[in-house]
Motif scaffolding. Structure first.
Motif, PDB file in Angstrom:
ATOM      1  N   SER A   1      47.100  12.903  20.251  1.00  0.00           N
ATOM      2  CA  SER A   1      47.241  11.818  21.218  1.00  0.00           C
ATOM      3  C   SER A   1      48.719  11.481  21.374  1.00  0.00           C
ATOM      4  O   SER A   1      49.337  10.859  20.528  1.00  0.00           O
ATOM      5  CB  SER A   1      46.403  10.608  20.819  1.00  0.00           C
ATOM      6  N   LYS A   2      49.261  12.003  22.456  1.00  0.00           N
ATOM      7  CA  LYS A   2      50.678  11.752  22.754  1.00  0.00           C
ATOM      8  C   LYS A   2      50.750  10.900  24.012  1.00  0.00           C
ATOM      9  O   LYS A   2      49.903  10.999  24.885  1.00  0.00           O
ATOM     10  CB  LYS A   2      51.400  13.092  22.978  1.00  0.00           C
ATOM     11  N   PRO A   3      51.773  10.062  24.100  1.00  0.00           N
ATOM     12  CA  PRO A   3      51.883   9.208  25.285  1.00  0.00           C
ATOM     13  C   PRO A   3      52.051  10.040  26.564  1.00  0.00           C
ATOM     14  O   PRO A   3      52.684  11.104  26.535  1.00  0.00           O
ATOM     15  CB  PRO A   3      53.139   8.369  25.019  1.00  0.00           C
TER      16      PRO A   3
ATOM     17  N   THR B   1      55.401   9.399  32.657  1.00  0.00           N
ATOM     18  CA  THR B   1      55.448   8.537  33.839  1.00  0.00           C
ATOM     19  C   THR B   1      56.589   9.020  34.735  1.00  0.00           C
ATOM     20  O   THR B   1      57.506   9.704  34.278  1.00  0.00           O
ATOM     21  CB  THR B   1      55.709   7.061  33.460  1.00  0.00           C
TER      22      THR B   1
ATOM     23  N   LYS C   1      47.312   9.947  34.975  1.00  0.00           N
ATOM     24  CA  LYS C   1      47.214   9.486  33.576  1.00  0.00           C
ATOM     25  C   LYS C   1      45.995  10.043  32.864  1.00  0.00           C
ATOM     26  O   LYS C   1      46.000  10.242  31.658  1.00  0.00           O
ATOM     27  CB  LYS C   1      47.072   7.954  33.529  1.00  0.00           C
TER      28      LYS C   1
ATOM     29  N   GLY D   1      50.698  14.613  27.738  1.00  0.00           N
ATOM     30  CA  GLY D   1      52.017  14.342  27.171  1.00  0.00           C
ATOM     31  C   GLY D   1      52.705  15.558  26.586  1.00  0.00           C
ATOM     32  O   GLY D   1      53.441  15.454  25.609  1.00  0.00           O
TER      33      GLY D   1
ATOM     34  N   ASN E   1      55.045  17.139  27.963  1.00  0.00           N
ATOM     35  CA  ASN E   1      56.456  16.939  28.310  1.00  0.00           C
ATOM     36  C   ASN E   1      57.162  18.148  28.920  1.00  0.00           C
ATOM     37  O   ASN E   1      58.385  18.154  29.025  1.00  0.00           O
ATOM     38  CB  ASN E   1      57.260  16.459  27.093  1.00  0.00           C
TER      39      ASN E   1
ATOM     40  N   GLY F   1      56.937  10.451  26.745  1.00  0.00           N
ATOM     41  CA  GLY F   1      56.378   9.342  25.986  1.00  0.00           C
ATOM     42  C   GLY F   1      57.393   8.623  25.131  1.00  0.00           C
ATOM     43  O   GLY F   1      57.299   7.430  24.919  1.00  0.00           O
ATOM     44  N   ASN F   2      58.397   9.369  24.657  1.00  0.00           N
ATOM     45  CA  ASN F   2      59.323   8.740  23.724  1.00  0.00           C
ATOM     46  C   ASN F   2      60.430   7.968  24.430  1.00  0.00           C
ATOM     47  O   ASN F   2      61.087   7.132  23.842  1.00  0.00           O
ATOM     48  CB  ASN F   2      59.931   9.792  22.798  1.00  0.00           C
TER      49      ASN F   2
ATOM     50  N   ASP G   1      61.909   5.212  27.029  1.00  0.00           N
ATOM     51  CA  ASP G   1      61.407   3.924  27.479  1.00  0.00           C
ATOM     52  C   ASP G   1      61.317   3.910  28.996  1.00  0.00           C
ATOM     53  O   ASP G   1      62.320   3.794  29.691  1.00  0.00           O
ATOM     54  CB  ASP G   1      62.270   2.759  26.960  1.00  0.00           C
TER      55      ASP G   1
END
Ligand SMILES: Cc1ncc(C[n+]2csc(CCOP(=O)(O)OP(=O)(O)O)c2C)c(N)n1
Lengths: 191, 584
Positions: free
Chosen positions: B523-525, B528, B559, B564, B566, B580-581, B583
């Motif tokens: 589960s990775k963010p 966006t 979403k 995630g 990346n 995800g990392n 901000d």
């Protein structure tokens, strides 16, 4: 002899067409019908279009449905309804989930998602029902039950007692999800 | 008791009922679910072999030692297993041996649509062709009996529609598993020329007896009907024939090698016009013509693709046997539906590798697996794909033959495919010293066919623990000096490793290791997109990720689909994609 009832289910990998065909198979068994189900998996998991064909009747030979033979097309996604419409028999029923899942060529801008698919199908098919199965399923408590919402909508069109559908559902879905699925079936049936 | 079973599940059940002791195979659509189903029965030993040749040899060994044996593979797998097959026909068996060949007319998930009925004739083994799940189950037991009674391997040839269609099947009690006593018999099993010649003659004698049996077996039968039209058919085509021409006389052939010559002649005499309805090659038709019988076959029905009742109906209507059914032309005036091709999943570790190879403008010899999808637009990161294992050997061929191209060529191969038939190719590159660069896309599973275990996953088909092949050590042991491990989600590292590999003398291997995203969901963010910064350049679309789309000249990420990984963050030139990392 009763001619087989042909149900043509189309969708996108991961939409739960397989469970829907299992419930339908359980219905056939309970009614003492012969049944054949044909599924082509393989690439299904990779987001390709999936087709499940179910035929039930006194005696079923071919496991597949040919163009112009489906009594019902149950489309889990709009574009798939369009893609497979030629399989509908004259006077057949189409049930469409209004969900739109764009294929990668559309996402990439290499193709367009056709506009107003359901409207265009409506011009041709008298017996068309469009419903937002995903939303209805969410209201019942689980987005994954969208497939059972669609089954409920189809149940209304087939000559099968509701009790048989309910029993088939109970035999097929895990116990802990039965309540949600029963609610989804009811919502689909009355949609 | 009756149960609704797919052809594949029915074959597994048939093996249990018929007292099979051992089953071996290699995954391949549409055969895979046979062993997956069988492995749930802990009384029968079942395994995944690293390839089909090994699987068949395992079966030949078990059968020689007296056990009833099942071996499964897809049609092209029989090409790999052809060597033992042809000579196992000479040796014959002690316990029964049934080889499942799962053919794929229409190429639903295969690289060709070869008709393996020709293999049965070529290798001189018996062949059974079921037309539904019930027959598929029954023919396992029958095949084992034929194998033992006629001392011959039996091919049970199914097609995708039989393998993947479900029908009602009557279940029986399993027979006890028995092992026939083994006694050393070199004249039967030691195929040196002197003994081989004897077994060659014996094979002809066995086939002669089998021909007689073919005349009377219950699986070759006539469905009586109108004598104007007679149809000879086998496999799934039988079902279409019965559906379309319920009144016709039909000769249904279940044992299609060797053919029942007398039965065919007798049937031909009973009917006025004779048709052969068979998918793919004119296998029955040509043999029937050689009997001097007049038939209509491939001049009426296609030799490519699948049949259906619709196809038969229109062909028989053209021939005047049926009236054409009225059809609604639904499509007129409707827009064309854009295709929905299969794609690599969001988060698939293969994706970034192909993006990188494409951006480096390399020639990429490819192989078979999920990663073959990396060859389709917009990724277009592979030049070719022929058969399992070919990536490495083809790159070696380019290396040796075409200077100028060799410096820009790499091979990509999956972990299961490498263990299937890539090892010997790599050995050749070491032995004959080419400078090839090989990327092993090690996603720790056989993903394409539905996540089967293999010798490097640490698990067996029956769920036991197994030693994990150490791929790095294996490559080094073959003589590869340069072996590097990278994370395929780190695109810069992949690029650097490829550059190092291309510059190196001698063969080099890059192992791109990360488990298939469907196996191990971290589960990775999610990513966006900063709408201000995105300039709509669409480079992210080149990743062919189902989670990314562009509308109104701005990218967005779904979403619900993004996991995630990346990759898009790494390819984005404006920094609009936020991992995800960051901000965001
Ligand atoms: C001779 C042969 N056997 C089996 C297959 C079916 N098949 C296609 S790809 C593949 C394995 C893919 O696994 P892997 O190389 O690990 O790649 P992944 O799909 O995991 O990316 C199999 C079994 C085939 N095409 N040819």
């Amino acid at each position: 002899m009763l001619k087989p009832i042909n149900v043509f289910m189309v969708g996108v990998g991961g939409q739960g067409t397989i469970l829907a065909s299992k419930v339908l198979a359980a219905v056939a068994l309970k009614m003492g019908y012969d049944i054949k189900v044909s599924e082509i998996h393989g690439m299904a998991q990779r987001g390709g279009s999936v087709v499940t064909q179910v035929r039930l009747g006194e005696k079923v030979y071919s496991p597949v449905i040919s163009e112009g033979e489906a009594d019902v097309i149950l489309a889990f996604e709009k574009l798939e309804a369009l893609r497979w419409l030629s399989y509908l028999k004259p006077g057949g029923t189409v049930i469409i989930n209004s969900q739109q899942i764009s294929p990668v060529p559309v996402l990439a801008g290499a193709a367009e998602y056709p506009e107003d698919i359901t409207g265009k199908i409506k011009e041709r098919v008298a017996d068309l029902q469009v419903l937002d199965a995903l939303q209805i399923a969410l209201e019942c408590g689980n987005a994954k039950a969208a497939n059972v919402v669609l089954l409920g909508a189809m149940a209304k069109k087939l000559p099968v007692d509701e009790k048989i559908w309910r029993d088939a559902l109970a035999d097929t879905v895990p116990q802990r999800l039965l309540e949600v699925n029963n609610a989804a079936f009811t919502a689909g049936f009355s949609a | 008791m009756k149960e609704l079973l797919s052809g594949n599940a029915a074959i597994a059940r048939g093996a249990i009922e018929a007292g099979v002791t051992l089953a071996s195979g290699y995954p391949g659509t549409p055969s895979t679910e046979i062993l997956e189903n069988l492995s749930r029965c802990k009384d029968v030993y079942s395994e995944w072999a690293p390839n089909e040749k090994v699987a068949l040899e395992v079966g030949v060994g078990a059968a020689m030692a007296g056990a009833r044996t099942l071996v499964t593979m897809k049609h092209v797998g029989v090409n790999v297993a052809a060597d033992p097959l042809f000579t196992a026909a000479y040796t014959g068996v002690t316990g029964g041996l049934v080889l499942i060949s799962a053919d794929d007319p229409g190429m639903h998930s295969s690289q060709n649509e070869q008709d393996n009925r020709h293999y049965a004739r070529f290798a001189k083994v018996a062949m059974l062709e079921p037309s539904d799940s019930q027959e598929a189950k029954d023919m396992v037991a029958l095949g084992l009996e034929i194998s033992e009674n006629f001392d011959i391997p039996v091919m049970l040839r199914i097609t995708t529609r039989v393998a993947h269609s479900q029908g009602m099947v009557e279940l029986n009690e399993p027979l006890p598993r028995e092992i026939k006593p083994y006694s050393k018999d070199v004249k039967k099993y030691l195929m040196v020329p002197a003994f081989g010649r004897l077994r060659r003659l014996s094979l002809e004698e066995r086939l002669t007896r089998l021909k007689e049996y073919s005349e009377t077996t219950r699986v070759n039968f006539i469905v009586p009907g109108d004598n104007k039209v007679g149809i000879i058919t086998s496999g799934i085509s039988y079902q279409y024939v019965r559906e379309v021409l319920p009144g016709a006389s039909v000769l249904k052939l279940g044992l299609t090698n060797p053919l029942p010559v007398q039965l065919i002649k007798q049937f031909a005499e009973q009917v006025q016009t004779l048709y052969v309805v068979e998918e793919l090659e004119p296998f029955l038709e040509e043999q029937i013509r050689m009997l001097g019988i007049k038939v209509t076959g491939k001049e009426m029905f296609p030799a490519t693709g699948e049949f259906s009742q619709g196809l038969l109906r229109s062909k028989f209507a053209e021939a005047g046997l049926l009236t054409a059914q009225p059809r609604e032309d639904w499509a007129t005036g409707l827009p064309q539906a854009p295709p929905r091709p299969p794609v690599l999943c969001p988060g698939c570790p293969h994706r970034g590798v192909f993006f990188t190879l494409r951006s480096m403008k390399l020639t990429v010899t490819g192989d078979i697996g999920c990663y073959t999808l990396g060859g389709l637009p917009p990724l277009e990161g592979i030049d070719c794909c022929v058969c399992m294992g070919a990536s490495i050997s083809m790159a070696h061929g380019i290396d040796k033959a075409v200077p100028g191209l060799k410096e820009k060529t790499v091979a990509v191969i999956g972990d299961s495919t490498f263990l299937h038939s890539g090892i010997t190719s790599l050995l050749n590159a070491v032995y004959n010293s080419s400078d090839i660069t090989v990327l092993i896309l090690d996603n720790r599973t056989t993903a394409m066919t539905g996540h089967q275990d293999h010798p490097a996953t640490g698990r067996t088909l029956m769920g036991g623990e197994a030693p994990e092949v150490d791929l790095e050590a294996l490559c080094r042991a073959l003589g590869v000096k340069q072996v590097e491990l990278v994370d395929p989600l780190d695109m810069a590292a992949v690029k650097e490793a490829v550059n190092t590999g291309l510059a190196a003398k001698g063969p080099s291997v890059i192992i791109a290791r990360r488990p298939c995203v469907l196996l191990k969901r971290e589960s990775k963010p999610v990513v966006t997109v900063d709408q201000e910064t995105c300039n709509g350049c669409k480079v992210c679309l080149k990743l062919s990720c189902p989670a990314i789309s562009v509308s109104d000249k701005k990218s967005s990420v779904d979403k619900t689909l993004c996991v995630g990984c990346n990759l898009c963050v790494q390819v984005c030139k404006t920094g609009a994609m936020k991992g995800g990392n960051a901000d965001a």
